[in-house]
Design a protein around this motif. Structure first.
Motif, PDB file in Angstrom:
ATOM      1  N   ALA A 141     -26.026  35.642   3.858  1.00 56.38           N
ATOM      2  CA  ALA A 141     -24.803  35.800   3.063  1.00 56.38           C
ATOM      3  C   ALA A 141     -24.325  34.450   2.538  1.00 56.38           C
ATOM      4  O   ALA A 141     -23.915  34.329   1.375  1.00 56.38           O
ATOM      5  N   ALA A 142     -24.408  33.421   3.397  1.00 57.69           N
ATOM      6  CA  ALA A 142     -23.946  32.090   2.983  1.00 57.69           C
ATOM      7  C   ALA A 142     -24.783  31.590   1.801  1.00 57.69           C
ATOM      8  O   ALA A 142     -24.253  30.991   0.852  1.00 57.69           O
ATOM      9  N   GLY A 143     -26.092  31.857   1.841  1.00 56.26           N
ATOM     10  CA  GLY A 143     -26.972  31.433   0.741  1.00 56.26           C
ATOM     11  C   GLY A 143     -26.603  32.120  -0.568  1.00 56.26           C
ATOM     12  O   GLY A 143     -26.575  31.478  -1.635  1.00 56.26           O
ATOM     13  N   ILE A 144     -26.303  33.409  -0.481  1.00 56.10           N
ATOM     14  CA  ILE A 144     -25.918  34.151  -1.688  1.00 56.10           C
ATOM     15  C   ILE A 144     -24.643  33.554  -2.271  1.00 56.10           C
ATOM     16  O   ILE A 144     -24.535  33.317  -3.476  1.00 56.10           O
ATOM     17  N   ARG A 145     -23.697  33.287  -1.354  1.00 56.60           N
ATOM     18  CA  ARG A 145     -22.386  32.792  -1.799  1.00 56.60           C
ATOM     19  C   ARG A 145     -22.481  31.406  -2.445  1.00 56.60           C
ATOM     20  O   ARG A 145     -21.916  31.164  -3.502  1.00 56.60           O
ATOM     21  N   THR A 146     -23.219  30.523  -1.764  1.00 62.40           N
ATOM     22  CA  THR A 146     -23.173  29.125  -2.214  1.00 62.40           C
ATOM     23  C   THR A 146     -24.145  28.834  -3.362  1.00 62.40           C
ATOM     24  O   THR A 146     -23.838  28.018  -4.223  1.00 62.40           O
ATOM     25  N   SER A 147     -25.306  29.497  -3.379  1.00 63.27           N
ATOM     26  CA  SER A 147     -26.292  29.127  -4.407  1.00 63.27           C
ATOM     27  C   SER A 147     -26.950  30.330  -5.082  1.00 63.27           C
ATOM     28  O   SER A 147     -27.874  30.148  -5.879  1.00 63.27           O
ATOM     29  N   GLY A 148     -26.507  31.546  -4.743  1.00 68.48           N
ATOM     30  CA  GLY A 148     -27.146  32.728  -5.336  1.00 68.48           C
ATOM     31  C   GLY A 148     -28.591  32.859  -4.882  1.00 68.48           C
ATOM     32  O   GLY A 148     -29.420  33.468  -5.562  1.00 68.48           O
ATOM     33  N   GLU A 149     -28.893  32.287  -3.707  1.00 68.80           N
ATOM     34  CA  GLU A 149     -30.280  32.252  -3.261  1.00 68.80           C
ATOM     35  C   GLU A 149     -30.385  32.709  -1.800  1.00 68.80           C
ATOM     36  O   GLU A 149     -29.623  32.255  -0.946  1.00 68.80           O
ATOM     37  N   ILE A 150     -31.328  33.601  -1.551  1.00 73.97           N
ATOM     38  CA  ILE A 150     -31.628  33.996  -0.176  1.00 73.97           C
ATOM     39  C   ILE A 150     -32.901  33.262   0.218  1.00 73.97           C
ATOM     40  O   ILE A 150     -33.939  33.419  -0.435  1.00 73.97           O
TER      41      ILE A 150
END
Ligand SMILES: NC(=O)c1ccc[n+]([C@@H]2O[C@H](COP(=O)([O-])OP(=O)(O)OC[C@H]3O[C@@H](n4cnc5c(N)ncnc54)[C@H](OP(=O)(O)O)[C@@H]3O)[C@@H](O)[C@H]2O)c1
Length: 277
Positions: A141-150
């Motif tokens: 979730a943090a990756g999606i939020r901060t960089s749009g990347e999983i």
């Protein structure tokens, strides 16, 4: 049906435990274990402080067991707790484990046999990866939020993501059904998706582009350590991603339907409730 005895929900403030408490409230007496009690339903409980275990168990008949999270080998903490539970008269334990962990595997796998031999009534829940990992503080979730990347080490491996509400529904039956399940339940969502598939579903429903990037297990381990996860546990998590890449988590089961009588939620249904950016 007789009202069952008090149910102790360890991890009762967490993703599955809080949902189980919501389902059971009104059907039985609840005791919600937490390190920070803040209501009459709560009891102070800390895996790291055995002095809190006995009082939490007094008068309890059934337990939802979430082992210490982030501990590579939870057995030394859980074994004496289960022994104390048996002495306190607990008859049933429902253990939260994982579809990725077979009985006897290091870590949580050591607890499967422990619960089914320590108590007369038991169930081992083996859910697939939670859809809720795409929410909150989880690295996905943090990756999606901060960089749009999983970022994972799963390659094109697929996962039968499951909603925590469906896990809780199975757990509620395993805790309350008059006849003990005495079984391990592999709990999945209705379909297996790669992380790239999941990213596409989120992109579609949120309108914000989300992509998946697969890295080596060594790089993922480094990233998880940098995010504050202890090194030993980070290596275990990265190893689980390697298992996904090998296809270990693509199995889809009918457990939610057969235990609860309703179908599991799909990832697309889940993604509709993800907040738009
Ligand atoms: N995420 C996944 O995709 C996935 C998939 C399969 C299996 N699992 C398994 O799910 C488990 C986690 O369950 P969850 O997601 O429902 O919980 P969670 O949301 O991670 O919450 C952790 C819970 O553990 C409690 N806790 C933390 N440290 C504690 C301590 N020292 N003593 C007592 N309680 C403590 C917390 O309570 P307080 O902070 O209130 O004390 C909280 O209720 C893990 O064992 C994991 O292997 C996860």
């Amino acid at each position: 049906m007789n009202t069952p005895s008090t149910v102790l929900i360890t991890g009762g403030t967490g993703t599955t435990g809080s949902r189980i408490a919501t389902l059971l409230r009104g059907q039985t007496t609840l005791r919600i274990a937490t390190r920070k009690p803040s209501s009459g339903e709560h009891v102070r409980f800390d895996w790291a402080n055995p002095a809190t275990h006995g009082p939490a168990l007094t008068g309890v008949g059934r337990i939802y067991l979430v082992a210490p999270v982030g501990v590579a080998d939870p057995a030394p903490l859980v074994r004496p707790f289960l022994a104390a539970a048996v002495r306190a008269g607990v008859r049933r334990v429902v253990l939260l484990s994982s579809s990725a962990i077979d009985e006897g595997a290091p870590g949580l796998g050591a607890l499967h046999r422990m619960v089914r031999t320590a108590l007369p009534e038991w169930a081992v829940l083996r859910p697939s990866w939670f859809m809720q990992n795409f929410l909150g503080e989880h690295p996905v979730a943090a990756g999606i939020r901060t960089s749009g990347e999983i970022v994972t080490a799963t390659g094109e491996g697929r996962v039968a993501f499951v909603d925590a509400a469906d896990i809780a529904a199975v757990a509620a039956r395993a805790l309350l059904d008059p006849t003990p399940h005495n079984a391990a339940h592999v709990i999945t969502g209705p379909e297996a998706l790669s992380y790239a598939d999941a990213a596409a579903v989120i992109t579609e429903s949120s309108g914000r582009r989300v992509r998946h990037r697969s890295v080596s297990t060594a790089e993922l381990t480094t990233r998880l350590i940098a995010a504050g996860i202890p090194a030993e546990f980070a290596a275990i998590l990265a190893g689980l991603d390697a298992d996904i890449q090998r296809g270990a988590d693509e199995r889809v089961t009918s457990t939610v339907q057969s235990v609860t009588g309703r179908r599991p939620r799909s990832f697309a249904e889940f993604a509709r409730v993800l907040a738009p950016p």
